[in-house]
Enzyme design. Structure first.
Site, PDB file in Angstrom:
ATOM      1  N   ASN A  15       0.827  -1.203   0.000  1.00 36.62           N
ATOM      2  CA  ASN A  15       0.000   0.000   0.000  1.00 36.62           C
ATOM      3  C   ASN A  15       0.860   1.252   0.000  1.00 36.62           C
ATOM      4  OD1 ASN A  15      -2.506  -1.377   0.080  1.00 36.62           O
ATOM      5  ND2 ASN A  15      -2.179  -1.797   2.239  1.00 36.62           N
ATOM      6  N   CYS A  16       0.244   2.347  -0.407  1.00 37.28           N
ATOM      7  CA  CYS A  16       0.882   3.647  -0.457  1.00 37.28           C
ATOM      8  C   CYS A  16       1.604   3.925   0.871  1.00 37.28           C
ATOM      9  CB  CYS A  16      -0.182   4.712  -0.719  1.00 37.28           C
ATOM     10  SG  CYS A  16       0.452   6.368  -0.888  1.00 37.28           S
ATOM     11  N   PRO A  17       2.816   4.394   0.848  1.00 39.54           N
ATOM     12  CA  PRO A  17       3.626   4.873  -0.286  1.00 39.54           C
ATOM     13  C   PRO A  17       4.615   3.841  -0.817  1.00 39.54           C
ATOM     14  CG  PRO A  17       4.681   5.573   1.723  1.00 39.54           C
ATOM     15  CD  PRO A  17       3.439   4.772   2.125  1.00 39.54           C
ATOM     16  N   ASP A  42      -2.707  -1.689  -5.230  1.00 39.17           N
ATOM     17  CA  ASP A  42      -3.210  -0.524  -4.491  1.00 39.17           C
ATOM     18  C   ASP A  42      -3.827   0.478  -5.472  1.00 39.17           C
ATOM     19  OD1 ASP A  42      -3.709   1.672  -2.903  1.00 39.17           O
ATOM     20  OD2 ASP A  42      -1.658   1.889  -2.180  1.00 39.17           O
TER      21      ASP A  42
END
Length: 79
Positions: A15-17, A42
């Site tokens: 997931n981000c980042p 994501d």
């Protein structure tokens, strides 16, 4: 059209980042003009990866969504 990447980054499940951080490192290792395929799950990569390319001057050659995966082909800018 078949895009044959010089390298592949599989950021599935991250997931981000993290996908963009990994992308930054992977692009650094690629030769100028090289083609990188990124595989991500994501949904935020739909926003983040195009912005990454614009900001750093790389070409987003193609992007697709396929069965919950987001696929990107990025050509590294010439030095």
């Amino acid at each position: 059209m078949s895009l044959q990447p010089d390298a592949i980054l599989d950021a599935s499940g991250l997931n981000c980042p993290e996908p963009v951080m990994m992308l930054h490192n992977k692009v650094r290792d690629l030769q100028a003009g090289g083609l990188l395929q990124v595989i991500a799950t994501d949904p935020s990569t739909r926003r983040d990866i195009p912005k990454f390319c614009v900001f750093l001057g790389h070409e987003l050659v193609e992007q697709r969504e396929d069965a919950g995966q987001f696929l990107y082909w990025i050509r590294k800018k010439a030095d």
